[in-house]
Scaffold this motif. Structure first.
Motif, short mmCIF file in Angstrom:
data_model
loop_
_atom_site.label_atom_id
_atom_site.label_comp_id
_atom_site.label_asym_id
_atom_site.label_seq_id
_atom_site.Cartn_x
_atom_site.Cartn_y
_atom_site.Cartn_z
N MET A 124 0.85 -1.18 0.00
CA MET A 124 0.00 0.00 0.00
C MET A 124 0.89 1.24 0.00
O MET A 124 1.93 1.26 0.65
CB MET A 124 -0.89 0.00 1.24
CG MET A 124 -1.69 1.27 1.38
SD MET A 124 -2.96 1.39 2.65
CE MET A 124 -2.29 0.60 4.05
N GLU A 125 0.47 2.24 -0.73
CA GLU A 125 1.18 3.50 -0.81
C GLU A 125 0.22 4.62 -0.44
O GLU A 125 -0.90 4.66 -0.94
CB GLU A 125 1.71 3.70 -2.23
CG GLU A 125 2.59 4.90 -2.38
CD GLU A 125 3.18 4.98 -3.78
OE1 GLU A 125 2.94 6.00 -4.45
OE2 GLU A 125 3.86 4.02 -4.18
N ILE A 126 0.67 5.51 0.44
CA ILE A 126 -0.15 6.64 0.87
C ILE A 126 0.62 7.92 0.57
O ILE A 126 1.80 8.03 0.89
CB ILE A 126 -0.46 6.57 2.39
CG1 ILE A 126 -1.26 5.32 2.70
CG2 ILE A 126 -1.18 7.82 2.84
CD1 ILE A 126 -1.51 5.10 4.17
N GLN A 127 -0.05 8.88 -0.02
CA GLN A 127 0.55 10.17 -0.31
C GLN A 127 0.24 11.10 0.86
O GLN A 127 -0.92 11.25 1.24
CB GLN A 127 -0.02 10.72 -1.60
CG GLN A 127 0.71 11.89 -2.15
CD GLN A 127 0.26 12.20 -3.57
OE1 GLN A 127 -0.69 11.64 -4.07
NE2 GLN A 127 0.95 13.10 -4.21
N ALA A 128 1.28 11.72 1.41
CA ALA A 128 1.09 12.64 2.54
C ALA A 128 1.85 13.92 2.27
O ALA A 128 3.02 13.89 1.90
CB ALA A 128 1.59 11.99 3.82
N ARG A 129 1.16 15.04 2.47
CA ARG A 129 1.76 16.35 2.19
C ARG A 129 1.80 17.28 3.39
O ARG A 129 2.36 18.37 3.29
CB ARG A 129 0.99 17.02 1.05
CG ARG A 129 1.17 16.28 -0.26
CD ARG A 129 0.49 17.01 -1.38
NE ARG A 129 0.90 16.44 -2.64
CZ ARG A 129 0.10 16.27 -3.66
NH1 ARG A 129 -1.15 16.64 -3.58
NH2 ARG A 129 0.55 15.74 -4.78
N THR A 130 1.19 16.90 4.47
CA THR A 130 1.20 17.73 5.67
C THR A 130 1.66 16.87 6.84
O THR A 130 1.57 15.63 6.79
CB THR A 130 -0.21 18.29 5.98
OG1 THR A 130 -1.06 17.19 6.35
CG2 THR A 130 -0.80 19.05 4.80
N PRO A 131 2.12 17.49 7.92
CA PRO A 131 2.49 16.70 9.10
C PRO A 131 1.33 15.84 9.61
O PRO A 131 1.54 14.69 10.01
CB PRO A 131 2.88 17.76 10.13
CG PRO A 131 3.33 18.93 9.31
CD PRO A 131 2.43 18.91 8.10
N GLN A 132 0.12 16.36 9.55
CA GLN A 132 -1.04 15.60 10.00
C GLN A 132 -1.27 14.37 9.12
O GLN A 132 -1.62 13.30 9.61
CB GLN A 132 -2.29 16.48 10.03
CG GLN A 132 -2.26 17.57 11.10
CD GLN A 132 -1.38 18.75 10.73
OE1 GLN A 132 -1.06 19.01 9.57
NE2 GLN A 132 -0.93 19.47 11.75
N GLN A 133 -1.10 14.53 7.81
CA GLN A 133 -1.27 13.40 6.90
C GLN A 133 -0.18 12.35 7.11
O GLN A 133 -0.45 11.15 7.04
CB GLN A 133 -1.25 13.88 5.44
CG GLN A 133 -2.49 14.66 5.06
CD GLN A 133 -2.39 15.28 3.68
OE1 GLN A 133 -1.29 15.46 3.13
NE2 GLN A 133 -3.54 15.63 3.11
N VAL A 134 1.05 12.78 7.38
CA VAL A 134 2.13 11.84 7.68
C VAL A 134 1.79 11.06 8.94
O VAL A 134 1.89 9.83 8.99
CB VAL A 134 3.49 12.57 7.84
CG1 VAL A 134 4.56 11.61 8.38
CG2 VAL A 134 3.93 13.19 6.52
N GLY A 135 1.35 11.76 9.98
CA GLY A 135 0.98 11.11 11.23
C GLY A 135 -0.15 10.11 11.05
O GLY A 135 -0.11 9.00 11.58
N GLU A 136 -1.15 10.50 10.29
CA GLU A 136 -2.29 9.62 10.04
C GLU A 136 -1.86 8.37 9.25
O GLU A 136 -2.31 7.27 9.52
CB GLU A 136 -3.39 10.36 9.29
CG GLU A 136 -4.71 9.66 9.24
CD GLU A 136 -5.31 9.33 10.60
OE1 GLU A 136 -5.86 8.21 10.74
OE2 GLU A 136 -5.23 10.15 11.52
#
Length: 83
Positions: free
Chosen positions: A1-13
């Motif tokens: 699975m690959e998740i795209q994260a662009r904010t600190p909150q998205q990285v944490g999630e």
């Protein structure tokens, strides 16, 4: 699975999601890398003050790695929006 994260909150999630998929508790991750459970909670909540070393240790404990790539063309966000 690959998740795209662009904010600190998205990285944490994303980290939280992978941790739960692997059936680890925050305490188990914290014990594995020698940090407090509260630190793992802070990382997962997207605390912008998280040290890069802490992030890489959590990634390692979860069997993940950080990949840097060019931003998708459809996103007009600026670098400042990330932080």
């Amino acid at each position: 699975m690959e998740i795209q994260a662009r904010t600190p909150q998205q990285v944490g999630e994303a980290l939280k999601r992978f941790r739960k998929l692997r059936k680890f508790t925050q305490r188990e991750i914290s014990e594995q890398i020698g940090l407090r459970q509260a630190t793992i909670s802070s990382v997962e909540s997207g605390d912008a003050g998280t040290q890069l070393k802490t992030l890489t240790e959590v990634l390692k404990a979860l069997g993940l790695e950080l990949v840097i790539k060019e931003r998708s063309k459809d996103d007009q966000s600026t670098l400042e929006d990330l932080f």
